[in-house]
Design a protein around this motif. Structure first.
Motif, PDB file in Angstrom:
ATOM      1  N   LEU A  73     115.145   9.244  10.257  1.00 50.31           N
ATOM      2  CA  LEU A  73     116.093  10.144  10.340  1.00 50.31           C
ATOM      3  C   LEU A  73     116.513  10.477  11.425  1.00 50.31           C
ATOM      4  N   LEU A  74     115.382  10.854  12.210  1.00 48.74           N
ATOM      5  CA  LEU A  74     115.371  11.222  13.581  1.00 48.74           C
ATOM      6  C   LEU A  74     116.398   9.876  14.327  1.00 48.74           C
ATOM      7  N   ASP A  75     115.886   8.939  14.579  1.00 51.34           N
ATOM      8  CA  ASP A  75     116.243   7.753  14.909  1.00 51.34           C
ATOM      9  C   ASP A  75     117.781   8.084  15.128  1.00 51.34           C
ATOM     10  N   TRP A 107     110.745  13.064  19.434  1.00 49.24           N
ATOM     11  CA  TRP A 107     109.228  12.727  17.963  1.00 49.24           C
ATOM     12  C   TRP A 107     109.613  11.596  17.864  1.00 49.24           C
ATOM     13  N   VAL A 108     110.694  10.963  17.922  1.00 41.71           N
ATOM     14  CA  VAL A 108     110.247   9.570  17.686  1.00 41.71           C
ATOM     15  C   VAL A 108     109.022   8.970  17.676  1.00 41.71           C
ATOM     16  N   ALA A 109     109.488   9.526  19.356  1.00 42.75           N
ATOM     17  CA  ALA A 109     108.505   8.579  20.568  1.00 42.75           C
ATOM     18  C   ALA A 109     107.095   9.171  20.174  1.00 42.75           C
ATOM     19  N   ALA A 132     101.278   6.941  14.358  1.00 42.56           N
ATOM     20  CA  ALA A 132     101.379   5.504  13.975  1.00 42.56           C
ATOM     21  C   ALA A 132     100.226   5.382  14.742  1.00 42.56           C
ATOM     22  N   ARG A 133      99.657   5.208  16.072  1.00 40.26           N
ATOM     23  CA  ARG A 133      99.044   4.993  16.503  1.00 40.26           C
ATOM     24  C   ARG A 133      97.297   5.173  15.974  1.00 40.26           C
ATOM     25  N   ILE A 163     108.027   1.586  23.071  1.00 36.48           N
ATOM     26  CA  ILE A 163     108.886   3.314  23.827  1.00 36.48           C
ATOM     27  C   ILE A 163     109.077   3.129  25.575  1.00 36.48           C
ATOM     28  N   PHE A 164     109.048   2.003  26.075  1.00 35.88           N
ATOM     29  CA  PHE A 164     108.772   2.002  27.730  1.00 35.88           C
ATOM     30  C   PHE A 164     110.664   1.700  27.519  1.00 35.88           C
TER      31      PHE A 164
END
Ligand code: RET
Length: 314
Positions: free
Chosen positions: A146-148, A179-181, A188-189, A211-212
């Motif tokens: 959703l935030l994405d 937030w996503v990053a 998640a990691r 993410i990079f």
């Protein structure tokens, strides 16, 4: 065959839409590059869809998600190669560089809104690929997606705004991205690490790569749709290279990492036609000796298979 898309599809040519024209637009070279990326995305789609046949049907989820990503991108790039899916927007910053200055009576830049339609569909799928690999509980996956969507849609709205208010949208988008990053690099990691070394390694490689690359998109936006610093042809190359890295190259890394990972280890209990519906995918788990139905982390937050086999068997 000569590339005549800029004349065929624009009324008035070039880059005309609904009677308006942008004087800051792609050239035939930009269009050629968009066609080249279309070809790359199309080939990638066929290769990934073909590779899915090497797996049993209940192990194809990551192939299907990834093929859908490159398929949608191929259509978006076809659109941009054809000089379609764009609209003229008057630039906020009038530049003297002839590549982005426009003409004395027109400083409209071609904005490819189709890019954002692509991203609205494909970035959630990329996140699904990643976060399912980490075995993240589904409410967290949904919220991150959703935030994405907030990030992409604010980027679109900002790109279509002429005034400095576009930067307000940009800031909303960047906040959503943080937030996503955070979820990808941290929450998640941690989940992925709890699932075993092979899963942790695959997740870390794909997550860091993602993410990079994703951090470079707002920079491209600032230079193109936002600041009108680089030309639409350079925009095509910048976003094009990023999209190739973030879609087919990411997909290759992910699917390679998944080659020996049974989806049931990630909490993805998917029933094949010859399996007994009542036993769910319990057979899989027993066979692989996994602990995921009891530790409550790797089952995407769904009740463990042993308790209610029918509910988490898709
Ligand atoms: C925008 C502008 C608003 C702020 C931020 C952005 C980020 C966009 C990203 C896009 C990723 C696209 C991908 C496409 C697939 O190939 C919308 C540019 C943060 C991260 C991965």
């Amino acid at each position: 065959m000569a590339n005549d898309a800029l004349n065929v599809n624009a009324h008035p040519a070039p880059h005309g839409v609904n009677g308006q024209t942008s004087s800051i637009g792609i050239t035939v070279r930009g269009s050629d590059w968009y066609w080249a990326v279309t070809a790359i995305m199309t080939v990638a789609t066929f290769v990934i869809a073909g590779l899915s046949f090497t797996k049993p049907r209940n192990h194809r989820i990551f192939h299907y998600i990834t093929a859908a990503i490159t398929m949608v991108a191929a259509i978006a790039y076809f659109t941009m190669g054809a000089d379609l899916g764009q609209t003229p927007i008057t630039v906020e910053f009038k530049r003297s560089n002839p590549k982005v200055s426009g003409t004395p009576d027109n400083q409209d830049r071609e904005i490819f809104y189709v890019r954002y339609i692509d991203w609205t569909i494909t970035t959630p799928l990329l996140l699904l690929d990643l976060l399912l690999t980490a075995g993240l509980p589904w409410p967290t996956i949904l919220y991150t997606i959703l935030l994405d969507e907030v990030m992409i849609i604010t980027g679109l709205v900002g790109a279509l705004v002429q005034s400095s208010y576009k930067w307000g949208y940009f800031v909303f988008g960047c906040a959503a991205f943080l937030w996503v990053a955070w979820t990808v690099t941290w929450t998640a990691r941690k989940h992925a690490i709890s699932l075993g070394n092979d899963i942790a390694r695959t997740y870390t490689i794909c997550g860091v790569w993602t993410i990079f690359l994703w951090f470079l998109y707002p920079i491209a936006w600032g230079l193109c749709e936002g600041g009108n610093v680089i030309s639409p042809d350079s925009e095509a190359v910048f976003y094009g290279i990023l999209d190739i890295m973030a879609k087919p190259v990411f997909g290759a890394l992910l699917l390679w990492g998944h080659r020996n990972i049974d989806p049931s280890r990630l909490g993805l209990h998917i029933r094949d036609e010859h399996e007994d519906p009542a036993s769910g995918s319990g057979a899989h788990q027993a066979e692989k000796g996994n602990k995921d139905s009891s530790d409550g982390i790797a089952n995407n937050g769904v009740t463990p298979a042993t308790a209610t086999p029918a509910t988490n068997t898709v």
